[in-house]
Design a protein around this motif. Structure first.
Motif, PDB file in Angstrom:
ATOM      1  N   TRP A 125      -1.864   4.010   3.023  1.00  0.00           N
ATOM      2  CA  TRP A 125      -1.797   3.973   4.928  1.00  0.00           C
ATOM      3  C   TRP A 125      -2.585   5.377   5.876  1.00  0.00           C
ATOM      4  CZ3 TRP A 125      -0.493  -0.067   7.762  1.00  0.00           C
ATOM      5  CH2 TRP A 125      -0.262  -0.820   6.741  1.00  0.00           C
ATOM      6  N   ILE A 126      -2.087   6.643   5.092  1.00  0.00           N
ATOM      7  CA  ILE A 126      -3.272   7.469   5.905  1.00  0.00           C
ATOM      8  C   ILE A 126      -4.238   7.649   6.352  1.00  0.00           C
ATOM      9  CG2 ILE A 126      -3.254   9.599   5.875  1.00  0.00           C
ATOM     10  CD1 ILE A 126      -0.526  10.314   4.510  1.00  0.00           C
ATOM     11  N   VAL A 127      -5.130   6.862   5.003  1.00  0.00           N
ATOM     12  CA  VAL A 127      -6.557   7.323   4.789  1.00  0.00           C
ATOM     13  C   VAL A 127      -7.056   5.606   6.006  1.00  0.00           C
ATOM     14  CG1 VAL A 127      -8.643   6.723   3.481  1.00  0.00           C
ATOM     15  CG2 VAL A 127      -7.053   8.635   2.714  1.00  0.00           C
ATOM     16  N   PHE A 128      -6.621   4.665   5.148  1.00  0.00           N
ATOM     17  CA  PHE A 128      -7.100   3.196   6.428  1.00  0.00           C
ATOM     18  C   PHE A 128      -7.028   3.790   7.230  1.00  0.00           C
ATOM     19  CE2 PHE A 128      -5.417  -0.984   7.596  1.00  0.00           C
ATOM     20  CZ  PHE A 128      -6.538  -2.056   6.736  1.00  0.00           C
ATOM     21  N   GLY A 129      -5.426   4.484   8.387  1.00  0.00           N
ATOM     22  CA  GLY A 129      -5.476   4.402   9.434  1.00  0.00           C
ATOM     23  C   GLY A 129      -6.147   5.721  10.215  1.00  0.00           C
ATOM     24  N   ALA A 130      -6.708   6.695   9.732  1.00  0.00           N
ATOM     25  CA  ALA A 130      -7.584   7.493   9.553  1.00  0.00           C
ATOM     26  C   ALA A 130      -8.917   6.321   9.805  1.00  0.00           C
ATOM     27  CB  ALA A 130      -8.198   8.559   8.965  1.00  0.00           C
ATOM     28  N   LEU A 131      -9.093   5.845   9.495  1.00  0.00           N
ATOM     29  CA  LEU A 131     -10.945   5.408   9.554  1.00  0.00           C
ATOM     30  C   LEU A 131     -10.482   3.700  10.645  1.00  0.00           C
ATOM     31  CD1 LEU A 131     -13.330   4.268   7.393  1.00  0.00           C
ATOM     32  CD2 LEU A 131     -12.158   3.078   6.576  1.00  0.00           C
ATOM     33  N   ALA A 132      -9.348   3.460  10.835  1.00  0.00           N
ATOM     34  CA  ALA A 132      -9.304   2.167  11.550  1.00  0.00           C
ATOM     35  C   ALA A 132      -8.942   2.974  13.549  1.00  0.00           C
ATOM     36  CB  ALA A 132      -7.807   1.526  10.713  1.00  0.00           C
ATOM     37  N   GLY A 133      -8.488   4.118  12.854  1.00  0.00           N
ATOM     38  CA  GLY A 133      -8.247   4.538  13.591  1.00  0.00           C
ATOM     39  C   GLY A 133      -9.182   5.660  14.982  1.00  0.00           C
ATOM     40  N   TRP A 134     -10.612   5.797  13.817  1.00  0.00           N
ATOM     41  CA  TRP A 134     -11.571   6.648  14.306  1.00  0.00           C
ATOM     42  C   TRP A 134     -12.224   5.810  15.011  1.00  0.00           C
ATOM     43  CZ3 TRP A 134     -16.291   6.449  10.712  1.00  0.00           C
ATOM     44  CH2 TRP A 134     -17.260   7.411  11.659  1.00  0.00           C
ATOM     45  N   ILE A 135     -12.471   4.212  13.815  1.00  0.00           N
ATOM     46  CA  ILE A 135     -12.860   3.511  14.612  1.00  0.00           C
ATOM     47  C   ILE A 135     -13.299   2.819  16.253  1.00  0.00           C
ATOM     48  CG2 ILE A 135     -14.501   1.311  13.706  1.00  0.00           C
ATOM     49  CD1 ILE A 135     -14.513   2.253  10.808  1.00  0.00           C
TER      50      ILE A 135
ATOM     51  N   MET B 270       1.021  -1.220  -0.457  1.00  0.00           N
ATOM     52  CA  MET B 270       0.536  -0.072  -0.250  1.00  0.00           C
ATOM     53  C   MET B 270       0.811   0.993  -0.085  1.00  0.00           C
ATOM     54  SD  MET B 270      -3.421  -0.370   2.022  1.00  0.00           S
ATOM     55  CE  MET B 270      -2.378  -0.289   4.007  1.00  0.00           C
ATOM     56  N   GLY B 271       0.364   2.187  -0.836  1.00  0.00           N
ATOM     57  CA  GLY B 271       1.128   3.886  -0.720  1.00  0.00           C
ATOM     58  C   GLY B 271       0.773   4.006   0.962  1.00  0.00           C
ATOM     59  N   ILE B 272       2.106   5.559   0.464  1.00  0.00           N
ATOM     60  CA  ILE B 272       1.251   6.200   1.591  1.00  0.00           C
ATOM     61  C   ILE B 272       0.645   7.219   2.188  1.00  0.00           C
ATOM     62  CG2 ILE B 272       2.657   8.439   1.334  1.00  0.00           C
ATOM     63  CD1 ILE B 272       4.135   7.021   4.444  1.00  0.00           C
ATOM     64  N   LEU B 273       0.015   7.276   1.392  1.00  0.00           N
ATOM     65  CA  LEU B 273      -1.558   7.696   1.071  1.00  0.00           C
ATOM     66  C   LEU B 273      -2.608   6.950   1.500  1.00  0.00           C
ATOM     67  CD1 LEU B 273      -3.261  10.554   0.760  1.00  0.00           C
ATOM     68  CD2 LEU B 273      -3.674   9.718  -1.711  1.00  0.00           C
TER      69      LEU B 273
ATOM     70  N   GLY C 151      -3.895  -5.197   2.808  1.00  0.00           N
ATOM     71  CA  GLY C 151      -4.166  -4.247   1.433  1.00  0.00           C
ATOM     72  C   GLY C 151      -5.289  -3.458   1.974  1.00  0.00           C
ATOM     73  N   PHE C 152      -6.238  -3.586   1.323  1.00  0.00           N
ATOM     74  CA  PHE C 152      -7.120  -2.229   1.727  1.00  0.00           C
ATOM     75  C   PHE C 152      -8.473  -3.154   1.512  1.00  0.00           C
ATOM     76  CE2 PHE C 152      -9.833   0.967   2.755  1.00  0.00           C
ATOM     77  CZ  PHE C 152      -9.176   2.538   2.673  1.00  0.00           C
ATOM     78  N   ASN C 153      -8.762  -4.123   2.072  1.00  0.00           N
ATOM     79  CA  ASN C 153     -10.162  -4.845   2.634  1.00  0.00           C
ATOM     80  C   ASN C 153     -10.700  -4.437   3.653  1.00  0.00           C
ATOM     81  OD1 ASN C 153      -8.626  -6.382   3.351  1.00  0.00           O
ATOM     82  ND2 ASN C 153      -7.295  -7.142   1.789  1.00  0.00           N
ATOM     83  N   LEU C 154     -12.060  -5.253   4.109  1.00  0.00           N
ATOM     84  CA  LEU C 154     -12.845  -5.130   5.075  1.00  0.00           C
ATOM     85  C   LEU C 154     -11.739  -6.161   6.058  1.00  0.00           C
ATOM     86  CD1 LEU C 154     -15.328  -4.849   6.550  1.00  0.00           C
ATOM     87  CD2 LEU C 154     -16.386  -6.930   5.923  1.00  0.00           C
ATOM     88  N   TYR C 155     -11.621  -7.389   5.864  1.00  0.00           N
ATOM     89  CA  TYR C 155     -10.678  -8.416   6.977  1.00  0.00           C
ATOM     90  C   TYR C 155      -9.463  -7.267   7.604  1.00  0.00           C
ATOM     91  CZ  TYR C 155      -7.412 -11.746   8.437  1.00  0.00           C
ATOM     92  OH  TYR C 155      -6.863 -12.468   9.433  1.00  0.00           O
ATOM     93  N   SER C 156      -8.521  -6.558   6.371  1.00  0.00           N
ATOM     94  CA  SER C 156      -7.975  -5.760   7.218  1.00  0.00           C
ATOM     95  C   SER C 156      -7.994  -4.632   8.093  1.00  0.00           C
ATOM     96  CB  SER C 156      -6.844  -5.324   5.754  1.00  0.00           C
ATOM     97  OG  SER C 156      -5.991  -6.568   5.150  1.00  0.00           O
ATOM     98  N   LEU C 157      -9.118  -4.119   7.605  1.00  0.00           N
ATOM     99  CA  LEU C 157      -9.654  -2.803   8.500  1.00  0.00           C
ATOM    100  C   LEU C 157     -10.168  -3.835   9.471  1.00  0.00           C
ATOM    101  CD1 LEU C 157     -10.340  -0.035   8.531  1.00  0.00           C
ATOM    102  CD2 LEU C 157     -12.638  -0.810   7.392  1.00  0.00           C
TER     103      LEU C 157
END
Length: 90
Positions: free
Chosen positions: A6-16, A1-4, A58-64
């Motif tokens: 990771w930032i979006v994924f991290g923001a979503l996971a951290g917020w939830i 995954m690219g840096i952007l 990756g950016f999928n439901l399981y990883s989230l």
């Protein structure tokens, strides 16, 4: 995954995770991103080393879900440690 990603994924996971742990009002956007990314590493480490499953792949439901679990664990541990420190100061 690219840096952007990771930032979006991290923001979503951290917020939830902050919503689940009821710390959403205490955390800002940057804290959510950092907690989410660190949670992805923690959750992936636990899944691979202790449960024998794949971690974040990756950016999928399981990883989230793995990242949310790791982020929630991180928030809980930080709250536990900071609670102990505040009791010692009294």
């Amino acid at each position: 995954m690219g840096i952007l990603t990771w930032i979006v994924f991290g923001a979503l996971a951290g917020w939830i995770a902050s919503l689940i742990m009821k710390t959403d009002r205490q955390m800002g956007a940057v804290a959510n991103i950092v907690v989410g990314i660190a949670g992805a590493f923690i959750g992936g480490f636990i899944m691979e080393n202790f449960l024998g499953q794949t971690g974040v792949n990756g950016f999928n439901l399981y990883s989230l879900l793995v990242a949310i679990g790791g982020a929630a664990l991180l928030i809980w541990l930080v709250g536990l440690i900071s609670g102990r420190r505040s009791r010692r100061r009294r």
